[in-house]
Structures are given as structure tokens and as C-alpha cells.
Motif scaffolding. Structure first.
Motif, short mmCIF file in Angstrom:
data_model
loop_
_atom_site.label_atom_id
_atom_site.label_comp_id
_atom_site.label_asym_id
_atom_site.label_seq_id
_atom_site.Cartn_x
_atom_site.Cartn_y
_atom_site.Cartn_z
N ILE A 60 0.84 -1.19 0.00
CA ILE A 60 0.00 0.00 0.00
C ILE A 60 0.88 1.25 0.00
O ILE A 60 1.80 1.38 0.80
CB ILE A 60 -0.95 0.02 1.21
CG1 ILE A 60 -2.05 -1.00 1.01
CG2 ILE A 60 -1.54 1.41 1.41
CD1 ILE A 60 -3.05 -1.04 2.16
N LYS A 61 0.56 2.15 -0.92
CA LYS A 61 1.27 3.43 -1.01
C LYS A 61 0.45 4.55 -0.38
O LYS A 61 1.00 5.51 0.13
CB LYS A 61 1.56 3.76 -2.47
CG LYS A 61 2.48 2.78 -3.15
CD LYS A 61 2.61 3.11 -4.62
CE LYS A 61 3.35 2.01 -5.35
NZ LYS A 61 3.19 2.11 -6.78
N GLU A 62 -0.88 4.43 -0.47
CA GLU A 62 -1.75 5.49 0.07
C GLU A 62 -3.12 4.91 0.38
O GLU A 62 -3.62 4.06 -0.32
CB GLU A 62 -1.90 6.63 -0.92
CG GLU A 62 -2.71 7.78 -0.38
CD GLU A 62 -2.78 8.96 -1.33
OE1 GLU A 62 -3.58 9.85 -1.04
OE2 GLU A 62 -2.03 9.00 -2.31
N ILE A 63 -3.70 5.41 1.47
CA ILE A 63 -5.07 5.07 1.85
C ILE A 63 -5.85 6.37 1.91
O ILE A 63 -5.49 7.28 2.65
CB ILE A 63 -5.13 4.36 3.21
CG1 ILE A 63 -4.31 3.07 3.21
CG2 ILE A 63 -6.58 4.07 3.59
CD1 ILE A 63 -4.17 2.43 4.57
N THR A 64 -6.91 6.46 1.11
CA THR A 64 -7.77 7.64 1.12
C THR A 64 -9.09 7.25 1.74
O THR A 64 -9.76 6.33 1.29
CB THR A 64 -7.99 8.18 -0.31
OG1 THR A 64 -6.71 8.45 -0.89
CG2 THR A 64 -8.82 9.45 -0.29
N LEU A 65 -9.45 7.96 2.80
CA LEU A 65 -10.67 7.65 3.55
C LEU A 65 -11.73 8.71 3.28
O LEU A 65 -11.41 9.86 3.02
CB LEU A 65 -10.34 7.59 5.04
CG LEU A 65 -9.25 6.59 5.42
CD1 LEU A 65 -8.89 6.72 6.89
CD2 LEU A 65 -9.70 5.17 5.11
N PRO A 66 -13.02 8.32 3.38
CA PRO A 66 -14.10 9.28 3.10
C PRO A 66 -14.23 10.34 4.20
O PRO A 66 -13.90 10.10 5.35
CB PRO A 66 -15.34 8.39 3.05
CG PRO A 66 -15.01 7.20 3.86
CD PRO A 66 -13.53 6.99 3.70
N GLU A 67 -14.72 11.49 3.80
CA GLU A 67 -14.93 12.60 4.74
C GLU A 67 -15.96 12.26 5.80
O GLU A 67 -15.88 12.75 6.92
CB GLU A 67 -15.37 13.85 3.98
CG GLU A 67 -14.29 14.47 3.13
CD GLU A 67 -13.17 15.06 3.96
OE1 GLU A 67 -13.45 15.64 5.03
OE2 GLU A 67 -12.02 14.94 3.55
N ASN A 68 -16.95 11.44 5.46
CA ASN A 68 -18.04 11.15 6.39
C ASN A 68 -17.73 9.97 7.32
O ASN A 68 -18.62 9.51 8.03
CB ASN A 68 -19.33 10.88 5.63
CG ASN A 68 -19.22 9.65 4.75
OD1 ASN A 68 -18.18 9.37 4.18
ND2 ASN A 68 -20.31 8.92 4.62
N LEU A 69 -16.50 9.51 7.38
CA LEU A 69 -16.13 8.39 8.24
C LEU A 69 -16.41 8.74 9.70
O LEU A 69 -15.99 9.78 10.19
CB LEU A 69 -14.64 8.08 8.04
CG LEU A 69 -14.15 6.74 8.56
CD1 LEU A 69 -14.82 5.60 7.82
CD2 LEU A 69 -12.65 6.65 8.39
N LYS A 70 -17.15 7.87 10.39
CA LYS A 70 -17.54 8.14 11.77
C LYS A 70 -16.66 7.42 12.79
O LYS A 70 -16.47 7.91 13.89
CB LYS A 70 -19.00 7.74 11.97
CG LYS A 70 -19.96 8.59 11.17
CD LYS A 70 -21.38 8.15 11.37
CE LYS A 70 -22.31 9.01 10.52
NZ LYS A 70 -23.67 8.51 10.54
N SER A 71 -16.17 6.24 12.43
CA SER A 71 -15.31 5.53 13.38
C SER A 71 -14.29 4.70 12.62
O SER A 71 -14.53 4.27 11.50
CB SER A 71 -16.13 4.64 14.31
OG SER A 71 -16.69 3.57 13.59
#
Length: 75
Positions: free
Chosen positions: A37-48
């Protein structure tokens, strides 16, 4: 709406991960030992989020704005 704990644990094929906005939570070690893995992009609405990676080096692959939101900034 959830990425289960250990969902991609040790997956050798993952290089870039982009979690869709429909996901609200990510389980512990979901991406641990995914060494390519080079990068992990997470969503803005992630709650936990659990500890999704296994060490600080992998944690650095998560975007800065995500760390700020989740208070998980690596040292």
C-alpha cells in the motif's frame, strides 16, 4: 457501511486504497500487513475507525486531513 476488522489483512495485491463515501466505519487492522500500500484515502463522512494499519510507517500513508479529523496523527 462497514469495512470489517481484518478485511484485507495481509493482502499482497493492494497498492492504493480509496474507501467510498458509503463507508462509515473501518474495523481494526482492516489493512494491516498490506505491505505494498502506497496510500489510503478515507471518506470525509467516516464516523469511526479502528487501528487500520499495523505500525507508524503504514499510518503515514493516510492523508493528513483524515488524521486531523480522527485524531490519529502519527508521530
Amino acid at each position: 457501511k462497514t469495512v470489517d476488522p481484518y478485511a484485507f489483512y495481509g493482502c499482497p495485491a493492494l497498492t492504493d486504497v480509496s474507501i467510498p463515501n458509503t463507508i462509515e466505519s473501518i474495523g481494526t487492522y482492516a489493512f494491516a500487513y498490506c505491505e505494498k500500500i502506497k496510500e489510503i484515502t478515507l471518506p470525509e463522512n467516516l464516523k469511526s475507525i479502528g487501528l487500520i494499519v499495523d505500525d507508524e510507517e503504514y499510518a503515514k500513508k493516510i492523508p493528513e486531513k483524515t488524521h486531523e479529523k480522527l485524531h490519529t496523527k502519527p508521530s
